[in-house]
Design a protein around this motif. Structure first.
Motif, PDB file in Angstrom:
ATOM      1  N   ALA A  12      42.227  35.741  21.687  1.00  0.00           N
ATOM      2  CA  ALA A  12      40.764  35.006  21.695  1.00  0.00           C
ATOM      3  C   ALA A  12      40.718  34.322  23.133  1.00  0.00           C
ATOM      4  CB  ALA A  12      41.170  33.902  20.778  1.00  0.00           C
ATOM      5  N   GLU A  13      39.323  34.173  23.228  1.00  0.00           N
ATOM      6  CA  GLU A  13      38.921  33.709  24.458  1.00  0.00           C
ATOM      7  C   GLU A  13      39.623  32.304  24.897  1.00  0.00           C
ATOM      8  OE1 GLU A  13      34.806  32.223  26.164  1.00  0.00           O
ATOM      9  OE2 GLU A  13      34.818  34.320  25.698  1.00  0.00           O
ATOM     10  N   ASP A  14      39.993  31.418  24.049  1.00  0.00           N
ATOM     11  CA  ASP A  14      40.582  30.124  24.317  1.00  0.00           C
ATOM     12  C   ASP A  14      41.894  30.308  24.815  1.00  0.00           C
ATOM     13  OD1 ASP A  14      38.434  28.615  23.488  1.00  0.00           O
ATOM     14  OD2 ASP A  14      39.502  28.211  21.573  1.00  0.00           O
ATOM     15  N   GLU A  15      42.810  31.608  24.582  1.00  0.00           N
ATOM     16  CA  GLU A  15      43.879  31.969  24.920  1.00  0.00           C
ATOM     17  C   GLU A  15      43.738  32.367  26.521  1.00  0.00           C
ATOM     18  OE1 GLU A  15      46.427  34.476  22.551  1.00  0.00           O
ATOM     19  OE2 GLU A  15      45.756  33.284  20.744  1.00  0.00           O
ATOM     20  N   THR A  16      42.781  33.073  26.973  1.00  0.00           N
ATOM     21  CA  THR A  16      42.446  33.441  28.214  1.00  0.00           C
ATOM     22  C   THR A  16      42.261  32.170  29.027  1.00  0.00           C
ATOM     23  OG1 THR A  16      41.209  35.395  27.610  1.00  0.00           O
ATOM     24  CG2 THR A  16      40.903  34.780  29.748  1.00  0.00           C
ATOM     25  N   ARG A  17      41.553  31.320  28.516  1.00  0.00           N
ATOM     26  CA  ARG A  17      41.208  29.981  29.345  1.00  0.00           C
ATOM     27  C   ARG A  17      42.430  29.209  29.410  1.00  0.00           C
ATOM     28  NH1 ARG A  17      36.093  29.704  26.632  1.00  0.00           N
ATOM     29  NH2 ARG A  17      36.942  28.688  24.645  1.00  0.00           N
ATOM     30  N   ARG A  18      43.516  29.244  28.558  1.00  0.00           N
ATOM     31  CA  ARG A  18      44.716  28.530  28.685  1.00  0.00           C
ATOM     32  C   ARG A  18      45.614  29.179  29.543  1.00  0.00           C
ATOM     33  NH1 ARG A  18      43.888  27.173  23.174  1.00  0.00           N
ATOM     34  NH2 ARG A  18      45.139  29.109  22.297  1.00  0.00           N
ATOM     35  N   LEU A  19      45.556  30.542  29.601  1.00  0.00           N
ATOM     36  CA  LEU A  19      46.309  31.376  30.761  1.00  0.00           C
ATOM     37  C   LEU A  19      45.714  30.857  31.906  1.00  0.00           C
ATOM     38  CD1 LEU A  19      48.310  33.484  31.710  1.00  0.00           C
ATOM     39  CD2 LEU A  19      46.529  34.959  31.294  1.00  0.00           C
ATOM     40  N   GLY A  20      44.343  30.688  32.311  1.00  0.00           N
ATOM     41  CA  GLY A  20      44.009  29.992  33.728  1.00  0.00           C
ATOM     42  C   GLY A  20      44.267  28.882  33.777  1.00  0.00           C
ATOM     43  N   GLU A  21      44.627  28.075  32.790  1.00  0.00           N
ATOM     44  CA  GLU A  21      45.101  26.669  33.209  1.00  0.00           C
ATOM     45  C   GLU A  21      46.589  26.791  33.559  1.00  0.00           C
ATOM     46  OE1 GLU A  21      44.785  24.312  29.747  1.00  0.00           O
ATOM     47  OE2 GLU A  21      42.742  23.920  29.804  1.00  0.00           O
ATOM     48  N   ASP A  22      47.498  27.526  33.017  1.00  0.00           N
ATOM     49  CA  ASP A  22      48.859  27.828  33.296  1.00  0.00           C
ATOM     50  C   ASP A  22      48.918  28.379  34.545  1.00  0.00           C
ATOM     51  OD1 ASP A  22      49.439  26.759  30.706  1.00  0.00           O
ATOM     52  OD2 ASP A  22      49.776  28.957  29.793  1.00  0.00           O
ATOM     53  N   LEU A  23      48.084  29.358  34.989  1.00  0.00           N
ATOM     54  CA  LEU A  23      48.098  29.830  36.249  1.00  0.00           C
ATOM     55  C   LEU A  23      47.832  28.850  37.505  1.00  0.00           C
ATOM     56  CD1 LEU A  23      46.405  33.347  35.709  1.00  0.00           C
ATOM     57  CD2 LEU A  23      49.046  33.136  36.322  1.00  0.00           C
ATOM     58  N   ALA A  24      46.771  28.095  37.118  1.00  0.00           N
ATOM     59  CA  ALA A  24      46.537  26.835  38.063  1.00  0.00           C
ATOM     60  C   ALA A  24      47.686  25.880  38.365  1.00  0.00           C
ATOM     61  CB  ALA A  24      45.500  25.985  37.336  1.00  0.00           C
ATOM     62  N   ASP A  38      37.976  46.040  33.476  1.00  0.00           N
ATOM     63  CA  ASP A  38      36.364  46.414  33.310  1.00  0.00           C
ATOM     64  C   ASP A  38      35.412  45.218  33.095  1.00  0.00           C
ATOM     65  OD1 ASP A  38      36.918  49.029  33.440  1.00  0.00           O
ATOM     66  OD2 ASP A  38      37.588  49.234  31.098  1.00  0.00           O
ATOM     67  N   LEU A  39      34.301  45.591  32.975  1.00  0.00           N
ATOM     68  CA  LEU A  39      33.298  44.392  32.677  1.00  0.00           C
ATOM     69  C   LEU A  39      33.278  43.908  31.269  1.00  0.00           C
ATOM     70  CD1 LEU A  39      30.108  46.045  34.389  1.00  0.00           C
ATOM     71  CD2 LEU A  39      31.238  43.935  35.064  1.00  0.00           C
ATOM     72  N   GLY A  40      33.650  42.669  31.344  1.00  0.00           N
ATOM     73  CA  GLY A  40      33.878  42.003  29.977  1.00  0.00           C
ATOM     74  C   GLY A  40      35.168  41.946  29.527  1.00  0.00           C
ATOM     75  N   ALA A  41      35.860  42.289  30.266  1.00  0.00           N
ATOM     76  CA  ALA A  41      37.627  42.146  30.039  1.00  0.00           C
ATOM     77  C   ALA A  41      38.194  40.805  30.155  1.00  0.00           C
ATOM     78  CB  ALA A  41      38.370  43.132  30.964  1.00  0.00           C
ATOM     79  N   GLY A  42      37.569  39.955  30.857  1.00  0.00           N
ATOM     80  CA  GLY A  42      37.879  38.411  30.855  1.00  0.00           C
ATOM     81  C   GLY A  42      38.193  37.950  32.260  1.00  0.00           C
ATOM     82  N   LYS A  43      37.745  38.705  33.261  1.00  0.00           N
ATOM     83  CA  LYS A  43      38.067  38.320  34.678  1.00  0.00           C
ATOM     84  C   LYS A  43      37.471  36.989  34.815  1.00  0.00           C
ATOM     85  CE  LYS A  43      36.691  41.621  36.775  1.00  0.00           C
ATOM     86  NZ  LYS A  43      36.061  42.559  35.561  1.00  0.00           N
ATOM     87  N   SER A  44      36.059  36.845  34.534  1.00  0.00           N
ATOM     88  CA  SER A  44      35.477  35.723  35.077  1.00  0.00           C
ATOM     89  C   SER A  44      35.778  34.459  34.230  1.00  0.00           C
ATOM     90  CB  SER A  44      34.073  35.946  34.566  1.00  0.00           C
ATOM     91  OG  SER A  44      33.356  37.085  35.815  1.00  0.00           O
ATOM     92  N   THR A  45      36.211  34.782  32.756  1.00  0.00           N
ATOM     93  CA  THR A  45      36.682  33.692  32.130  1.00  0.00           C
ATOM     94  C   THR A  45      38.121  33.168  32.777  1.00  0.00           C
ATOM     95  OG1 THR A  45      35.559  34.540  30.064  1.00  0.00           O
ATOM     96  CG2 THR A  45      37.450  32.969  29.815  1.00  0.00           C
ATOM     97  N   LEU A  46      38.975  33.850  33.037  1.00  0.00           N
ATOM     98  CA  LEU A  46      39.962  33.579  33.749  1.00  0.00           C
ATOM     99  C   LEU A  46      39.869  33.025  34.938  1.00  0.00           C
ATOM    100  CD1 LEU A  46      43.332  33.713  33.107  1.00  0.00           C
ATOM    101  CD2 LEU A  46      43.305  35.791  34.775  1.00  0.00           C
ATOM    102  N   ALA A  47      39.156  33.283  35.791  1.00  0.00           N
ATOM    103  CA  ALA A  47      38.823  32.714  37.154  1.00  0.00           C
ATOM    104  C   ALA A  47      38.271  31.363  36.962  1.00  0.00           C
ATOM    105  CB  ALA A  47      37.996  33.497  37.883  1.00  0.00           C
ATOM    106  N   ARG A  48      37.417  31.129  36.052  1.00  0.00           N
ATOM    107  CA  ARG A  48      36.812  29.848  35.954  1.00  0.00           C
ATOM    108  C   ARG A  48      37.612  29.026  35.280  1.00  0.00           C
ATOM    109  NH1 ARG A  48      33.343  31.547  32.215  1.00  0.00           N
ATOM    110  NH2 ARG A  48      31.781  32.454  33.602  1.00  0.00           N
ATOM    111  N   ALA A  49      38.369  29.119  34.480  1.00  0.00           N
ATOM    112  CA  ALA A  49      39.302  28.313  33.838  1.00  0.00           C
ATOM    113  C   ALA A  49      40.551  27.858  34.842  1.00  0.00           C
ATOM    114  CB  ALA A  49      40.095  29.021  32.479  1.00  0.00           C
ATOM    115  N   LEU A  50      40.806  28.856  35.877  1.00  0.00           N
ATOM    116  CA  LEU A  50      41.778  28.267  36.784  1.00  0.00           C
ATOM    117  C   LEU A  50      41.206  27.443  37.637  1.00  0.00           C
ATOM    118  CD1 LEU A  50      43.996  30.641  38.520  1.00  0.00           C
ATOM    119  CD2 LEU A  50      42.928  29.210  39.919  1.00  0.00           C
ATOM    120  N   LEU A  51      39.984  27.799  38.230  1.00  0.00           N
ATOM    121  CA  LEU A  51      39.088  26.882  39.018  1.00  0.00           C
ATOM    122  C   LEU A  51      38.939  25.495  38.561  1.00  0.00           C
ATOM    123  CD1 LEU A  51      36.544  29.252  40.667  1.00  0.00           C
ATOM    124  CD2 LEU A  51      37.920  27.531  41.995  1.00  0.00           C
TER     125      LEU A  51
END
Length: 505
Positions: A12-24, A38-51
């Motif tokens: 789920a998208e929440d898990e992508t966000r949590r991965l961004g937190e862990d990478l931070a 690819d477009l829509g694969a979650g790059k922006s979600t991950l980048a936003r969560a990390l930042l």
């Protein structure tokens, strides 16, 4: 690139966000994260969560740098967010400041394939792909970088397995050791502190087949912290409760004692809080502590002695690091070393009549929290005591009245010391003369250790932020020299060219 990799499935998208937190929590200066997919694969979600995690701001605006190519963020770690979709030539990467950004912080790169060979070979590649029911993420990096990421993912697994799934993690602080701390915000709205303290790797043997950490009795795992915390709490002192633990993995979830310190908003000592800390210390020194502390699971921690070997090894930091630094690289001579260590042997002999108690070792402002809602000694929150030993009680008094990180003006330091003596005398027999002699010796011992440690942190560990404490440390050493028992050491320092400061600056 020579690398290892790991693969994750995110449902789920929440898990992508949590991965961004862990990478931070895993990244550090010099890291380049290359996000592909690819477009829509979650790059922006991950980048936003990390930042947002690095900024500790869930509402931080994170605009796409598609048209500007780069967006810079001045955060805890400076971060440059690159979107290279419109990059026409890899040479443009230098024109928009990629190398400078990597030297001073973290680079987060989307569409890295547009950069050709311009990205560093030693980077963190993150590939996001669609997979039935979610996304597959493959992270590839050098073993050292991948190990940092795996550690933070292991902590997330620890939390998930103990009922804290979905909690938010934020960087709290790192210290001069390998430990790091996080705030954990639970789904119930509580805040806890997580200690990330992997087992300390042994350094090279330097004496009798032992590394420095073993000689000076530094904690090698979290068992000493748990033991001392338990012992302090049983006796009414405010050490954090251990909420959850995996001692073998070096992960502790702790009660949050708050963020209020004994300093004012300008970082200067608050006298009434320092007085409360000294009163807490006086009561601690009138309290009996066990040498052997039993923990669940059968582990027994033995509180070691602050012995001659440990004290001398610490003061050698001055001669091994400070003196060559002072002399532009010229080391001490064999005769200088022999005379210096002989002086310390005699000074340690002078401690035979000193009172010995549990000493926390770093009883100063970074490790003391203020709990305004409590009373008495409970107002003084205690942390960072895993290196506690049995040694001269004067050592911890030195730690607080000659705070290593904050200037304690002479009048306040003298007042605090007098209050400590008065409290100890009121509770029973207390030899003030023996204490004053021990105080001066331990003041000099601590100052010599720190004067070398600041240089070692600068030169060996690449941590320049500590060298600013040098003038204060040398000023404290000059105060120790006022006691007649320190005359030989004072004379040695004069001959060696080590000048004590006239002020803390």
């Amino acid at each position: 690139m020579s690398s290892n990799s790991l693969t994750l499935f995110l449902a789920a998208e929440d898990e992508t966000r949590r991965l961004g937190e862990d990478l931070a929590l895993a990244v550090t200066t010099g890291d380049c994260l290359a996000l592909s997919g690819d477009l829509g694969a979650g790059k922006s979600t991950l980048a936003r969560a990390l930042l947002r995690a690095i900024a500790d701001d869930d509402s931080l605006e994170v605009p796409s740098p598609t048209f500007t190519l780069v967006q810079n963020y001045d955060l805890r770690l400076p971060l440059a967010h690159f979107d290279l979709y419109r990059l026409s030539d890899e040479m443009e990467l230098e024109e928009i400041g990629f190398s400078d950004a990597l030297d001073t912080g973290v680079c987060l790169v989307e569409w890295p394939e547009k950069a050709g060979h311009a990205l560093p070979a030693d980077r963190i590649d993150i590939q996001l792909d669609f997979e039935r029911g979610g996304r597959r993420v493959t992270i590839s990096a050098s073993p050292q970088r991948l190990q940092r990421i795996e550690r933070k993912l292991a902590i997330r697994h620890f939390l998930d397995g103990r009922g804290y799934r979905g909690s938010t993690r934020r960087h709290l602080i790192g210290d001069a050791s390998t430990r790091a701390y996080e705030y954990l915000y639970t789904t119930k709205g509580d805040r806890l502190v997580l200690m990330d303290a992997p087992r300390r790797p042994n350094g090279p043997p330097i004496r009798d087949g032992k590394p420095y950490s073993q000689i000076v009795h530094l904690a090698e795992d979290v068992y000493p912290f748990v033991a001392i915390a338990t012992s302090l709490r049983e006796r009414g002192f405010s050490a954090p409760q251990i909420v959850e633990s995996d001692c073998e993995a070096g992960i502790l979830l702790l009660e949050d004692l708050g963020a209020e310190t004994i300093l004012d908003e300008n970082g200067k000592p608050l006298p009434e809080r320092y007085r409360a800390a000294v009163a807490c210390l006086a009561q601690m020194h009138d309290t009996t502590f066990d040498r052997y502390i039993s923990l669940p699971g059968g582990h027994v921690h033995y509180v070691p002695d602050y012995d001659r070997t440990a004290m001398k090894m610490e003061v050698e930091l001055l001669i091994d690091w400070h003196l060559p630094w002072k002399r532009n690289g010229t080391p001490a001579t064999a005769s200088e070393r022999a005379e210096y260590l002989a002086i310390w042997d005699r000074l340690i002999d002078e401690l035979d009549d000193a009172e010995k108690t549990l000493v926390l070792r770093d009883f100063h402002s970074p490790n003391i929290l203020w709990r305004a809602g409590e009373e008495g000694i409970r107002r003084v929150g205690l942390i960072d005591f895993q290196d506690a030993m049995i040694g001269p009680s004067a050592y911890d008094v030195v730690s607080i009245v000659q705070d290593a990180r904050v200037t304690v003006e002479r009048d306040l330091a003298d007042e605090l010391t007098k209050e400590y003596v008065k409290l100890r005398q009121a509770r029973g027999l207390f030899d003030e003369n023996a204490f004053r002699k021990a105080w001066s010796i331990m003041s000099a011992q601590r100052a010599c250790k720190l004067a070398g440690l600041w240089v070692r942190l600068l030169q060996r560990d690449k941590k320049p932020g500590y060298i600013k404490h040098m003038p204060r440390t040398l000023w404290y050493l000059g105060i120790a020299f006022e006691h007649p028992v320190l005359a030989p050491l004072r004379e040695w320092c004069v001959k060696a060219g080590i000048e004590t400061a006239e002020s803390a600056q």
